[in-house]
Design a protein around this motif. Structure first.
Motif, mmCIF file in Angstrom:
data_model
loop_
_atom_site.group_PDB
_atom_site.id
_atom_site.type_symbol
_atom_site.label_atom_id
_atom_site.label_comp_id
_atom_site.label_asym_id
_atom_site.label_seq_id
_atom_site.Cartn_x
_atom_site.Cartn_y
_atom_site.Cartn_z
ATOM 1 N N CYS A 115 -2.275 -6.938 -2.791
ATOM 2 C CA CYS A 115 -2.990 -6.772 -1.520
ATOM 3 C C CYS A 115 -4.144 -7.624 -1.641
ATOM 4 O O CYS A 115 -4.507 -8.438 -0.713
ATOM 5 N N VAL A 155 -1.691 -3.232 -5.856
ATOM 6 C CA VAL A 155 -3.274 -3.712 -5.699
ATOM 7 C C VAL A 155 -3.539 -4.998 -5.862
ATOM 8 O O VAL A 155 -4.274 -5.571 -5.004
ATOM 9 N N ARG A 197 1.594 -0.032 -9.738
ATOM 10 C CA ARG A 197 0.692 0.203 -8.927
ATOM 11 C C ARG A 197 -0.678 -0.891 -9.062
ATOM 12 O O ARG A 197 -1.176 -1.315 -8.100
ATOM 13 N N HIS A 210 2.482 1.623 -3.384
ATOM 14 C CA HIS A 210 1.402 2.079 -4.307
ATOM 15 C C HIS A 210 1.066 3.660 -4.184
ATOM 16 O O HIS A 210 1.086 4.231 -5.096
ATOM 17 N N VAL A 222 0.815 -1.257 0.012
ATOM 18 C CA VAL A 222 -0.017 -0.174 0.211
ATOM 19 C C VAL A 222 0.964 1.467 -0.256
ATOM 20 O O VAL A 222 0.509 2.320 -0.853
#
Length: 332
Positions: free
Chosen positions: A76, A73, A69, A59, A56
């Motif tokens: 995650c 995501v 990016r 990112h 995160v």
């Protein structure tokens, strides 16, 4: 102990049934030590949480790399899916998360000595809030509890024991391999994020902070060099000269001797400048061009009320002996 006696004991004291089942199989029950539960918890939740937080942050800090990016995501989302699968579905199927398999432990229902159902596994995870609310006391409760249970274990009637049967040992070895693979993937991902950050983004961030620093230094230097009062004009001029170089130093020296100092002494003129904004236009290791927007006031014996001033200037800076000096100042 006969089979009938064992069954009767399980009915009369269900919390002992897992132990009875183990003894009936010819092996003693050993509740998993707290330190091994900590290791398992670290693998199952702490490591994914740290990795997710790193992704995160990565990112948020790398806005220029779109594919990174997207990868952050997706990473995650994969970590969330892994945590849900590992702590519910795998626990319901095998009685052990990867962390518990890695440490040779197993979650069993105290009244059946079997792995918990999916519902019970989910409730056990939700019940961990009981371990957390009272200052994390529930997580440490196995240190002195006879059954080595957390509050969540007590709430859903589960125990965590050391695996012992051949099938459990097989799952332990499989879990060890899977846990090792998981840790390797996490370390590799964290290394990739760190390498990309320090090789790509950190230098850019450093350049941005350096550019901003040069702009601030240049603008502050200009504001200081242009400010003076009648009582301190000699000191102000000397200080200003220490911040100038080249042709602009010669120009300022002549201007100070013929206009600035006489005006301050004879007419009580005082001028004070502050920086409103500044931006770096271009730079090399030893030179820079800065646009500065200054705001100031001036007053004197002829006009005792302060008069507001504004000025936009182009500053040509030169770095000499580690210090940025004004080589030219051009009003815009």
């Amino acid at each position: 102990m006969t089979t009938q006696q064992s069954a009767a004991l399980r009915l009369n004291n269900p919390t002992e049934s897992a132990e009875v089942s183990a003894r009936s199989a010819g092996r003693p029950v050993t509740f998993t030590p707290w330190r091994l539960r900590v290791v398992a918890f670290s693998i199952d939740l702490v490591a994914p949480a740290i990795l997710a937080a790193s992704l995160v942050r990565f990112h948020l800090l790398v806005p220029s790399a779109a594919w990174l990016r997207v990868g952050a995501v997706a990473g995650c989302a994969a970590l969330v899916a892994f945590v849900l699968w590992n702590n519910t579905l795998r626990t319901a199927r095998l009685g052990a998360t990867l962390g518990k398999s890695f440490t040779g432990s197993q979650v069993l229902l105290a009244d059946t000595s079997r792995p918990p159902t999916m519902t019970r596994a989910i409730l056990r995870q939700l019940a961990h809030i009981l371990d957390t609310i009272p200052l994390l006391v529930g997580w440490a409760w196995p240190l002195w509890d006879a059954k080595r249970q957390t509050f969540a274990d007590k709430a859903v009637s589960t125990i965590v024991v050391v695996s012992g049967s051949p099938s459990e040992q097989h799952r332990h070895h499989a879990g060890t391999a899977a846990g090792s693979l998981l840790l390797t993937v996490m370390i590799a991902t964290a290394t990739l994020c760190g390498t990309t950050y320090f090789q790509q983004f950190r230098p850019e961030q450093h350049r941005d902070s350096t550019a901003a620093g040069i702009a601030v230094i240049a603008a502050d230097t200009a504001a200081t060099a242009l400010s003076y009062t009648p009582d301190t004009v000699d000191t102000d001029v000397a200080n200003a000269k220490s911040k100038l170089t080249g042709g602009f130093l010669a120009y300022y020296t002549d201007y100070a001797d013929t206009t600035l100092v006489p005006g301050a002494r004879n007419r009580g003129i005082a001028t004070h400048w502050t920086v409103n904004a500044a931006a770096l236009a271009s730079s090399t290791p030893d030179t820079a061009v800065v646009l500065a927007f200054l705001r100031g006031t001036t007053q004197g014996a002829d006009a005792p009320e302060p008069t507001d001033l504004t000025s936009s200037v182009r500053l040509q800076m030169k770095k000499i002996d580690g210090q940025w000096l004004i080589a030219d100042l051009i009003p815009l």
